[in-house]
Each structure stands twice: as structure tokens, then as C-alpha cells.
Write an enzyme that holds these catalytic residues in place. Structure first.
Site, PDB file in Angstrom:
ATOM      1  NE  ARG A   1      54.314  50.748  49.195  1.00 33.82           N
ATOM      2  CZ  ARG A   1      53.506  51.333  50.073  1.00 33.82           C
ATOM      3  NH1 ARG A   1      52.210  51.404  49.861  1.00 33.82           N
ATOM      4  NH2 ARG A   1      53.999  51.888  51.170  1.00 33.82           N
ATOM      5  CG  ASP A   2      47.661  44.872  43.632  1.00 31.61           C
ATOM      6  OD1 ASP A   2      46.899  43.988  44.057  1.00 31.61           O
ATOM      7  OD2 ASP A   2      47.900  45.040  42.413  1.00 31.61           O
ATOM      8  CB  ILE A   3      52.269  44.859  40.377  1.00 34.25           C
ATOM      9  CG1 ILE A   3      51.485  43.576  40.290  1.00 34.25           C
ATOM     10  CG2 ILE A   3      53.707  44.644  40.754  1.00 34.25           C
ATOM     11  CD1 ILE A   3      51.968  42.685  39.160  1.00 34.25           C
TER      12      ILE A   3
ATOM     13  CB  VAL B   1      46.744  35.636  42.722  1.00 31.37           C
ATOM     14  CG1 VAL B   1      47.884  34.856  43.377  1.00 31.37           C
ATOM     15  CG2 VAL B   1      47.304  36.577  41.648  1.00 31.37           C
TER      16      VAL B   1
ATOM     17  CG  HIS C   1      45.223  37.816  47.703  1.00 27.72           C
ATOM     18  ND1 HIS C   1      45.071  36.660  46.960  1.00 27.72           N
ATOM     19  CD2 HIS C   1      44.644  38.805  46.982  1.00 27.72           C
ATOM     20  CE1 HIS C   1      44.433  36.955  45.835  1.00 27.72           C
ATOM     21  NE2 HIS C   1      44.150  38.251  45.826  1.00 27.72           N
TER      22      HIS C   1
ATOM     23  CG  HIS D   1      42.620  43.044  47.255  1.00 28.87           C
ATOM     24  ND1 HIS D   1      43.375  43.402  46.155  1.00 28.87           N
ATOM     25  CD2 HIS D   1      42.162  41.802  46.994  1.00 28.87           C
ATOM     26  CE1 HIS D   1      43.362  42.423  45.266  1.00 28.87           C
ATOM     27  NE2 HIS D   1      42.623  41.442  45.752  1.00 28.87           N
TER      28      HIS D   1
HETATM   29  P1  AMP Z   1      42.764  38.951  43.060  1.00 29.22           P
HETATM   30  O1  AMP Z   1      42.242  39.377  41.731  1.00 29.22           O
HETATM   31  O2  AMP Z   1      41.853  39.235  44.206  1.00 29.22           O
HETATM   32  O3  AMP Z   1      43.219  37.494  43.029  1.00 29.22           O
HETATM   33  O4  AMP Z   1      44.044  39.843  43.334  1.00 29.22           O
HETATM   34  C1  AMP Z   1      45.304  39.560  42.842  1.00 29.22           C
HETATM   35  C2  AMP Z   1      46.075  40.837  42.919  1.00 29.22           C
HETATM   36  O5  AMP Z   1      47.446  40.525  42.892  1.00 29.22           O
HETATM   37  C3  AMP Z   1      45.817  41.802  41.778  1.00 29.22           C
HETATM   38  O6  AMP Z   1      45.345  43.044  42.315  1.00 29.22           O
HETATM   39  C4  AMP Z   1      47.174  41.946  41.107  1.00 29.22           C
HETATM   40  O7  AMP Z   1      47.439  43.255  40.655  1.00 29.22           O
HETATM   41  C5  AMP Z   1      48.119  41.533  42.220  1.00 29.22           C
HETATM   42  N1  AMP Z   1      49.391  40.948  41.816  1.00 29.22           N
HETATM   43  C6  AMP Z   1      49.595  39.952  40.931  1.00 29.22           C
HETATM   44  N2  AMP Z   1      50.908  39.640  40.867  1.00 29.22           N
HETATM   45  C7  AMP Z   1      51.535  40.456  41.744  1.00 29.22           C
HETATM   46  C8  AMP Z   1      52.898  40.642  42.140  1.00 29.22           C
HETATM   47  N3  AMP Z   1      53.885  39.885  41.615  1.00 29.22           N
HETATM   48  N4  AMP Z   1      53.189  41.587  43.061  1.00 29.22           N
HETATM   49  C9  AMP Z   1      52.201  42.348  43.590  1.00 29.22           C
HETATM   50  N5  AMP Z   1      50.906  42.223  43.278  1.00 29.22           N
HETATM   51  C10 AMP Z   1      50.567  41.296  42.363  1.00 29.22           C
END
Ligand code: AMP
Length: 120
Positions: A31-33, A102, A106, A108
Site C-alpha cells: 500500500r502506498d504510504i 522513487v 513500480h 501505481h
Molecule cells: P513515484 O512518484 O511514481 O516514484 O511514486 C513513489 C510512490 O512511493 C509515492 O506515491 C510515495 O507515496 C510512495 N512511497 C514512498 N516511500 C514509500 C514507502 N516506504 N512505503 C510505501 N509507499 C512509499
């Protein structure tokens, strides 16, 4: 380049805690934080690939098969989570101008509520 200090590598290794809802040999789903929809999941390949750019490199072999597997896993999870047959949004941000924060590939998965037909 895949970063040395990669958050999602630590999530995969369990060093950073996460709400893991799926795992197989090649992928995890957490799950996204900072959820942007009622349901906001991230499907993360375990392979250290920084972005979509590395999936389809300028030279050398592409990793198109991995992308197929990524969407296969995403559809399976969407069904498990009750997002299908209704529908969901899948997004891959690529590079800083694409909103990627990140740098570990990944996907979404957003849904669980009606989504507007825009990309805001
Ligand atoms: P992006 O901006 O496409 O690289 O998405 C990165 C996503 O990772 C963002 O929606 C963040 O909220 C999510 N995120 C970052 N760190 C974590 C974590 N430790 N656990 C879950 N989601 C995370």
C-alpha cells in the site's frame, strides 16, 4: 541508474516496513504510504531496475517480458482487491519530469472509487 540507497529495495528486503498485500518470486505489492485514492497500491518488481527507461534501453536487449508480467500481476491483484471488473487506473511515472520520486520501477494501482478522467 538504479540508486545505491534505494527505498524500495529496503521495502523488498523488509528493512523498511510496509503493508505487503502480495508477493511472488518476482514482485511485491504494497500500500502506498501517501494514498491518492481510496485504494492506492504499488506493484514493485524485485529486480533492481530504476525506471521504464531501463526496461527499453537505447542499446541492448529490452525487458518487455518483465513489463508484461508486471501488468499480469497488477490485473491479478486488482481482481483480488475487488477493483475488477469495475476498473482502476495504472500509472508508471518515468524520470523526474514524469513525477518519479522513487527510482526503482513500480506501477501505481489507483481505484476503489470513481476516478476523474484526467491526469492532474
Ligand atoms: P513515484 O512518484 O511514481 O516514484 O511514486 C513513489 C510512490 O512511493 C509515492 O506515491 C510515495 O507515496 C510512495 N512511497 C514512498 N516511500 C514509500 C514507502 N516506504 N512505503 C510505501 N509507499 C512509499
Amino acid at each position: 541508474m538504479h540508486p545505491k540507497d534505494c527505498i524500495f529495495c529496503k521495502v523488498i528486503d523488509g528493512v523498511i516496513p510496509s503493508t505487503r498485500i502480495y508477493e511472488d518470486e518476482g514482485f511485491i505489492c504494497i500500500r502506498d504510504i501517501h494514498p491518492q485514492a481510496k485504494v492506492h497500491l504499488l506493484v514493485i518488481p524485485k529486480a533492481p531496475i530504476a525506471s521504464l527507461e531501463e526496461v527499453f534501453p537505447e542499446r541492448g536487449e529490452n525487458k518487455a517480458a518483465l513489463l508484461g508480467q508486471l501488468f499480469d500481476v497488477a490485473a491479478k491483484i486488482a481482481r483480488q482487491q475487488g477493483l475488477l471488473p469495475g476498473g482502476f487506473r495504472s500509472v508508471i511515472n518515468t524520470g523526474s519530469l514524469g513525477g518519479q520520486t522513487v527510482f526503482h520501477l513500480h506501477l501505481h494501482i489507483l481505484g476503489g472509487e470513481p476516478l476523474r478522467g484526467s491526469f492532474g
